[in-house]
Design a protein around this motif. Sequence first.
Motif, PDB file in Angstrom:
ATOM      1  N   ILE A  91    -119.677 -24.937  39.910  1.00 20.86           N
ATOM      2  CA  ILE A  91    -118.934 -24.422  38.541  1.00 20.86           C
ATOM      3  C   ILE A  91    -119.755 -23.998  37.555  1.00 20.86           C
ATOM      4  O   ILE A  91    -119.461 -22.692  36.939  1.00 20.86           O
ATOM      5  N   LEU A  92    -120.707 -24.509  37.052  1.00 18.35           N
ATOM      6  CA  LEU A  92    -121.361 -24.106  36.150  1.00 18.35           C
ATOM      7  C   LEU A  92    -122.425 -23.085  36.347  1.00 18.35           C
ATOM      8  O   LEU A  92    -122.451 -22.084  35.747  1.00 18.35           O
ATOM      9  N   ILE A  93    -122.829 -23.049  37.644  1.00 17.21           N
ATOM     10  CA  ILE A  93    -123.705 -21.686  38.026  1.00 17.21           C
ATOM     11  C   ILE A  93    -122.601 -20.420  38.224  1.00 17.21           C
ATOM     12  O   ILE A  93    -123.111 -19.349  37.730  1.00 17.21           O
ATOM     13  N   MET A  94    -121.573 -20.553  38.655  1.00 10.64           N
ATOM     14  CA  MET A  94    -120.552 -19.667  38.628  1.00 10.64           C
ATOM     15  C   MET A  94    -120.054 -19.087  37.492  1.00 10.64           C
ATOM     16  O   MET A  94    -120.231 -17.912  37.287  1.00 10.64           O
ATOM     17  N   ALA A  95    -119.957 -19.888  36.332  1.00 11.32           N
ATOM     18  CA  ALA A  95    -119.658 -19.522  35.001  1.00 11.32           C
ATOM     19  C   ALA A  95    -120.826 -18.800  34.472  1.00 11.32           C
ATOM     20  O   ALA A  95    -120.644 -17.636  33.806  1.00 11.32           O
ATOM     21  N   PHE A  96    -122.074 -19.403  34.797  1.00  9.31           N
ATOM     22  CA  PHE A  96    -123.354 -18.676  34.100  1.00  9.31           C
ATOM     23  C   PHE A  96    -123.213 -17.268  34.783  1.00  9.31           C
ATOM     24  O   PHE A  96    -123.660 -16.325  33.803  1.00  9.31           O
ATOM     25  N   GLY A  97    -123.170 -17.105  36.184  1.00 12.18           N
ATOM     26  CA  GLY A  97    -123.017 -15.822  36.690  1.00 12.18           C
ATOM     27  C   GLY A  97    -122.214 -14.894  36.197  1.00 12.18           C
ATOM     28  O   GLY A  97    -122.268 -13.617  35.989  1.00 12.18           O
ATOM     29  N   ILE A  98    -120.807 -15.082  36.150  1.00  5.75           N
ATOM     30  CA  ILE A  98    -119.839 -14.304  35.309  1.00  5.75           C
ATOM     31  C   ILE A  98    -120.224 -13.935  34.129  1.00  5.75           C
ATOM     32  O   ILE A  98    -119.972 -12.634  33.736  1.00  5.75           O
ATOM     33  N   GLY A  99    -120.631 -15.019  33.162  1.00  5.22           N
ATOM     34  CA  GLY A  99    -120.972 -14.304  31.909  1.00  5.22           C
ATOM     35  C   GLY A  99    -122.320 -13.382  32.043  1.00  5.22           C
ATOM     36  O   GLY A  99    -122.313 -12.468  31.142  1.00  5.22           O
ATOM     37  N   LEU A 100    -123.164 -13.755  32.731  1.00  7.97           N
ATOM     38  CA  LEU A 100    -124.323 -12.927  32.855  1.00  7.97           C
ATOM     39  C   LEU A 100    -123.847 -11.317  33.533  1.00  7.97           C
ATOM     40  O   LEU A 100    -124.370 -10.163  32.581  1.00  7.97           O
ATOM     41  N   ILE A 101    -122.917 -11.417  34.177  1.00 10.39           N
ATOM     42  CA  ILE A 101    -122.491  -9.944  34.747  1.00 10.39           C
ATOM     43  C   ILE A 101    -121.687  -9.275  33.568  1.00 10.39           C
ATOM     44  O   ILE A 101    -121.888  -7.998  33.293  1.00 10.39           O
ATOM     45  N   PHE A 102    -120.815 -10.113  32.833  1.00  6.49           N
ATOM     46  CA  PHE A 102    -120.134  -9.371  31.625  1.00  6.49           C
ATOM     47  C   PHE A 102    -121.044  -9.013  30.671  1.00  6.49           C
ATOM     48  O   PHE A 102    -120.819  -7.667  30.290  1.00  6.49           O
ATOM     49  N   PHE A 103    -122.201  -9.601  30.248  1.00  7.05           N
ATOM     50  CA  PHE A 103    -123.069  -9.205  29.410  1.00  7.05           C
ATOM     51  C   PHE A 103    -123.741  -8.048  29.494  1.00  7.05           C
ATOM     52  O   PHE A 103    -124.243  -6.990  29.046  1.00  7.05           O
ATOM     53  N   MET A 104    -124.132  -8.039  30.853  1.00  6.56           N
ATOM     54  CA  MET A 104    -125.069  -6.785  31.370  1.00  6.56           C
ATOM     55  C   MET A 104    -124.045  -5.724  31.719  1.00  6.56           C
ATOM     56  O   MET A 104    -124.557  -4.700  31.354  1.00  6.56           O
ATOM     57  N   SER A 105    -122.831  -5.774  31.848  1.00  3.69           N
ATOM     58  CA  SER A 105    -121.930  -4.486  31.853  1.00  3.69           C
ATOM     59  C   SER A 105    -121.771  -3.994  30.491  1.00  3.69           C
ATOM     60  O   SER A 105    -121.558  -2.832  30.423  1.00  3.69           O
ATOM     61  N   LEU A 106    -121.842  -4.875  29.646  1.00  3.39           N
ATOM     62  CA  LEU A 106    -121.583  -4.376  28.154  1.00  3.39           C
ATOM     63  C   LEU A 106    -122.864  -3.655  27.790  1.00  3.39           C
ATOM     64  O   LEU A 106    -122.591  -2.483  27.177  1.00  3.39           O
ATOM     65  N   ASN A 107    -124.061  -3.950  28.114  1.00  5.88           N
ATOM     66  CA  ASN A 107    -125.225  -3.221  27.827  1.00  5.88           C
ATOM     67  C   ASN A 107    -125.038  -1.750  28.560  1.00  5.88           C
ATOM     68  O   ASN A 107    -125.709  -0.924  28.011  1.00  5.88           O
ATOM     69  N   GLY A 108    -124.801  -1.972  29.657  1.00  5.18           N
ATOM     70  CA  GLY A 108    -124.597  -0.614  30.623  1.00  5.18           C
ATOM     71  C   GLY A 108    -123.726   0.321  29.903  1.00  5.18           C
ATOM     72  O   GLY A 108    -123.984   1.421  29.839  1.00  5.18           O
ATOM     73  N   ALA A 109    -122.590  -0.125  29.586  1.00  8.31           N
ATOM     74  CA  ALA A 109    -121.578   0.713  28.989  1.00  8.31           C
ATOM     75  C   ALA A 109    -121.793   1.347  27.745  1.00  8.31           C
ATOM     76  O   ALA A 109    -121.758   2.589  27.639  1.00  8.31           O
ATOM     77  N   GLY A 110    -122.817   0.764  27.020  1.00 15.63           N
ATOM     78  CA  GLY A 110    -123.427   1.318  25.761  1.00 15.63           C
ATOM     79  C   GLY A 110    -124.293   2.287  26.095  1.00 15.63           C
ATOM     80  O   GLY A 110    -124.300   3.295  25.199  1.00 15.63           O
TER      81      GLY A 110
END
Length: 114
Positions: free
Chosen positions: A10-29
Amino acid sequence: MKNNPIIPYILIMAFGIGLIFFMSLNGAGKNKEEAQNGETGGATQEINGEAIVQKSCIGCHGGDLTGGMGPDLTKGLDAEHVKTVVMKGQGGMPAVVTNEAEAQAVADYISSLK
């Protein structure tokens, strides 16, 4: 954590989802930044018909475009006909490009071959 083996997953999954979210924000910018550069006169890219032909056409028309599975393209074909075929396809040939400027560049290059 010692008694429940699912917690690390569960911790690994949460970290992965958070990582994807923050990387997508960088790409959108960056997309917004690139769009603004295009609107304010960023560098325009010239379309190279020869490069498109080398990438898309030599598989069927041969390395020197004198024919293979497809017909010979070095016989001074009409640019308008080439443009139509490149955009819409004809017979067994699929459409190669969808952009009209790229189709015009390819047509100009092919019609200049001798």
